[in-house]
Design an enzyme around this catalytic site. Sequence first.
Site, mmCIF file in Angstrom:
data_model
loop_
_atom_site.group_PDB
_atom_site.id
_atom_site.type_symbol
_atom_site.label_atom_id
_atom_site.label_comp_id
_atom_site.label_asym_id
_atom_site.label_seq_id
_atom_site.Cartn_x
_atom_site.Cartn_y
_atom_site.Cartn_z
ATOM 1 N N ALA A 12 -0.760 5.982 5.098
ATOM 2 C CA ALA A 12 -0.080 5.121 6.064
ATOM 3 C C ALA A 12 1.068 4.363 5.403
ATOM 4 O O ALA A 12 2.207 4.382 5.894
ATOM 5 C CB ALA A 12 -1.078 4.150 6.699
ATOM 6 N N GLY A 13 0.787 3.719 4.269
ATOM 7 C CA GLY A 13 1.805 2.897 3.616
ATOM 8 C C GLY A 13 2.926 3.729 3.022
ATOM 9 O O GLY A 13 4.113 3.406 3.187
ATOM 10 N N HIS A 17 -21.383 8.062 5.201
ATOM 11 C CA HIS A 17 -21.147 9.507 5.188
ATOM 12 C C HIS A 17 -22.412 10.243 4.750
ATOM 13 O O HIS A 17 -23.023 9.879 3.761
ATOM 14 C CB HIS A 17 -20.000 9.818 4.217
ATOM 15 C CG HIS A 17 -19.421 11.171 4.406
ATOM 16 N ND1 HIS A 17 -20.118 12.305 4.101
ATOM 17 C CD2 HIS A 17 -18.228 11.583 4.895
ATOM 18 C CE1 HIS A 17 -19.358 13.361 4.384
ATOM 19 N NE2 HIS A 17 -18.212 12.946 4.866
ATOM 20 N N HIS A 71 -18.613 5.074 3.282
ATOM 21 C CA HIS A 71 -17.463 5.940 3.070
ATOM 22 C C HIS A 71 -16.171 5.396 3.680
ATOM 23 O O HIS A 71 -15.092 5.527 3.122
ATOM 24 C CB HIS A 71 -17.774 7.307 3.676
ATOM 25 C CG HIS A 71 -16.666 8.291 3.548
ATOM 26 N ND1 HIS A 71 -16.102 8.607 2.335
ATOM 27 C CD2 HIS A 71 -16.013 9.043 4.463
ATOM 28 C CE1 HIS A 71 -15.158 9.510 2.521
ATOM 29 N NE2 HIS A 71 -15.057 9.781 3.798
ATOM 30 N N GLY A 99 -0.709 4.545 0.304
ATOM 31 C CA GLY A 99 -1.497 5.704 0.724
ATOM 32 C C GLY A 99 -0.788 6.436 1.849
ATOM 33 O O GLY A 99 0.432 6.327 2.007
ATOM 34 N N ARG A 119 -15.842 7.290 12.960
ATOM 35 C CA ARG A 119 -14.695 8.171 12.816
ATOM 36 C C ARG A 119 -15.154 9.608 12.611
ATOM 37 O O ARG A 119 -16.079 9.860 11.856
ATOM 38 C CB ARG A 119 -13.849 7.744 11.618
ATOM 39 C CG ARG A 119 -12.647 8.632 11.384
ATOM 40 C CD ARG A 119 -11.788 8.117 10.250
ATOM 41 N NE ARG A 119 -12.455 8.149 8.964
ATOM 42 C CZ ARG A 119 -12.708 9.270 8.265
ATOM 43 N NH1 ARG A 119 -12.376 10.445 8.748
ATOM 44 N NH2 ARG A 119 -13.321 9.198 7.091
ATOM 45 N N ARG A 169 -21.072 12.294 11.771
ATOM 46 C CA ARG A 169 -21.520 11.665 10.531
ATOM 47 C C ARG A 169 -22.600 10.619 10.733
ATOM 48 O O ARG A 169 -23.574 10.577 9.988
ATOM 49 C CB ARG A 169 -20.318 11.011 9.843
ATOM 50 C CG ARG A 169 -19.355 12.035 9.342
ATOM 51 C CD ARG A 169 -18.139 11.410 8.733
ATOM 52 N NE ARG A 169 -17.301 12.463 8.160
ATOM 53 C CZ ARG A 169 -16.123 12.265 7.612
ATOM 54 N NH1 ARG A 169 -15.630 11.049 7.567
ATOM 55 N NH2 ARG A 169 -15.445 13.262 7.111
ATOM 56 N N GLY A 211 0.841 -1.199 0.000
ATOM 57 C CA GLY A 211 0.000 0.000 0.000
ATOM 58 C C GLY A 211 0.871 1.243 0.000
ATOM 59 O O GLY A 211 1.959 1.263 0.583
ATOM 60 N N LEU A 239 -6.983 11.090 7.852
ATOM 61 C CA LEU A 239 -5.673 11.535 7.374
ATOM 62 C C LEU A 239 -4.711 11.586 8.545
ATOM 63 O O LEU A 239 -3.541 11.204 8.442
ATOM 64 C CB LEU A 239 -5.801 12.907 6.718
ATOM 65 C CG LEU A 239 -6.791 12.990 5.548
ATOM 66 C CD1 LEU A 239 -6.727 14.360 4.890
ATOM 67 C CD2 LEU A 239 -6.492 11.933 4.516
#
Lengths: 637, 276
Positions: free
Chosen positions: A44-45, A266, A401, A42, A435, A330, A40, A441
């Site tokens: 984190a990765g 969401h 989401h 993104g 969340r 949300r 990954g 992020l």
Amino acid sequence: MPLDAHIPSGPIEQKWQKQKFDLKLVNPANKRKYRVIVVGTGLAGGAAAASLGELGYEVLNFCFQDTPRRAHSIAAQGGINAAKSYQNDGDSVQRLFYDTIKGGDFRAREANVYRLAEVSANIIDQCVAQGVPFAREYGGALANRSFGGALVSRTFYARGQTGQQLLLGAYQALQRQVAAGTVKQFVRTEMMELIVVDGRARGIVVRDLVTGKISSYVADAVVLATGGYGNVFYLSTNAKGSNATAIWRAHRKGAFFANPCYTQIHPTCIPKSGEYQSKLTLMSESLRNDGRVWVPKAAGDKRPPNEIPESDRDYYLERIYPTYGNLAPRDISSRQAKNVCDQGRGVGPGGLGVYLDFRDAFKRLGRKVMDERYGNLFEMYERITGEDPHDVPMRIYPAVHYTMGGLWVDYNLMSNLPGLFVGGEANFSDHGANRLGASALMQGLADGYFVLPYTVGDYLARGGFAKMDTSHPAVKDAEREVNERTKRLMSIGGKKSADQLHRELGEIMWNDCGMARTKESLTHALSVIPELRERFYKELRVTGSGAELNQQLEQAGRVADFFELAELLCYDALQRNESCGGHFRVEYQTSDGEAQRNDDEYAYVAAWEFKGVGTTPVLNKEPLVFENIHLAQRSYK
Amino acid sequence: MRITLDIWRQKNPRDPGRFERFEVPNVNEHMSFLEMLDVLNQQLVSEGKEPVAFDSDCREGICGMCGFLINGEAHGPLRNATVCQTHMRHFKDGDVLRLEPWRASAFPVLRDLIVDRSALDRIIAAGGYTSTRAGSAAEANQILIPKPSADKAMEAAACIGCGACVASCPNAAAALFTGAKIAHLGHLPQGQPERMGRAIAMTSQAHAEGFGHCTTIGECEAVCPAGIKLEVISRMNKDFIKATLGGYANEVQTLAALPPSAAMRFFEAEPPKKEP
């Protein structure tokens, strides 16, 4: 099986400091001798791979897209939270910690969340140093905006493209390491299987998506940062390629899957327009700062929105939640949107929509200021719907989401399989049952820049694992499994594409395990999913061969894994006889329709153990202990 | 409505390729262009034919993965939009559309409409970053950045890396892409320490990849879905000249490695057959 989260002792404010001192270090000269696989790219990765490379480890980094910069973190719009308290409005690490635990409906692990709040400020520093062009005030200082579930302004943003800018920061750091030779990058390469040797994660089997070649890479530790599993619902705001195969394969190899039923719907997405719909598009929650959500007071009011006078409008979020109003979290906003639509007051085709209206904000702030804040979102909306939100209110409806559940990890972000680390949305760790906006992020980058580089090093320094290479029988076994699976998918010879069957699965999931779940609906889902899975293996057709670029085959493999995960999700939702955050069981609600938690019986992490396809999985529990926060019913009124 | 498509079909990087005609009846105007192709592909699969391969991921115009030419225009007729954001309401019943992959020697075709854009990664790897180790950063508000500079940086940083600029340029130059990164970092104080070396390293890499030179034709700006302006190229040129005359060429660091190309993997896996 008892689950030990390895939470350090001591007061919560000192846990991470203490842990950092207790973690073992690898001699700088020896770091290059250790190999770490990161799947990954993104937030984190990408951040983990770059940071581990900076430290000097040999990193192998994989993604299925054509470049690391495509990872779906890029689509995050609104912003990133951090306890900088630049606004002098009462923010602190303690408050971000509290808001996150409360926002997660008291189903997250205190120690992890505190650490997240603690490192949040470092993330902003790091990103600014990388050249992330965050929004600024005229004086040159960083600007902030508010986000749902918080009464302070702590969200940093870069227009409506915050995820893009943070990801490009991580991507550029990653490319720098590629050029330095510490990170080897494998694009268009998909993880197909985890290699486990002596109970430890030791490598992965991958498919080269260009040539179809199956091969293996071994390492001393494996980090999975492969994102969430929202596409199990078929329609979601996730990218078309987002999939659960990496974490599902690890789960099948023994890694526990925690809280799969915690899925975030969401509230502000563009409603579905037809049967051909391939994905749903989110409109950033930041729009709720200046937009007002409403529906007509009377059911069946078909007048165009601008002809409905103030007295006939119901600004239902402001009415029900006077303190938070349009900024209610949300899960709550989504559920209320469903409620008003169920009452027949929904707007647009099929009555599945509510208005998000900027009329008052345009009057108050003027078009220029509004376009500076939301211009790209207004354009995006107009491109998709053909309607201009400057003239008519947006129509929005909830959509899947984000998935709070994921592989179970301890305080060090290591799963119950030694050597297997999990970061970002792929793990379950920080968001509990819901969340908050702008926290994904934050968590991705916290894991990647500031947690994994420490904890992976500790695991490596403790050693105790034998050297091995790809000639090991476990590698050959894993490759054989992958080849057999491919052969099976290729040889069915039905008439339907994986996409079609995936769509059918999504409908079951949305209807039976979506915004409102009941014992009946979940039992129903658990009876029809195995039937559909059987049909999948009879009716699927994959054209072409396995030895070439074959998108149908890629998709079929991912959908096959979604079929198994879907079942686990329903098992989890069924066992949790309470409502909390994104998990709403109709049987468990307060008299005014809010989620009714049951802290006496359900204040635990549900960590599932795989026992075979079609076999009931085994539930392991990690009790959640709240020492710093008093459990209470969430109130946003 | 009914749409006729002439689509480029190419089995792999070595196949010479050809156009093939498809009819898509019953196109709904609210479909996105890629959803229309999904419908076509579903039809092809049910008939046992090879579906059309095309790249896409986020399908909301930000990841930069999608992109091909529609009647010679990168991402199709809609300005400031990727092909995934282009809906069928912008076309009319009976339209005949020609779909081709990006055409540039630095972008080898992998299959049908899919190309290999790893050359763009290598341009970034050559210098499109600030050298900041995780953990080494100063307090974020310590360096104030004037709002106009931050806004300018953001405008350039909005590039999605799709490659439409290259595909539209008669010289197949990657100047808009390269200039966007140079301008983004050049507008910020954090980008200053390596600014001169960056201009040389990135432009040299672009040249080495086989991208052409910029002759300021401006096709790239016209098709850019992210609205990147030609002025980023002027900034790049200015930095490049300054760096060259300033003698910064010697300071450019040698690269230990570069991201590999996906097309190379194909050629390595399937070396050309020897003539008998």
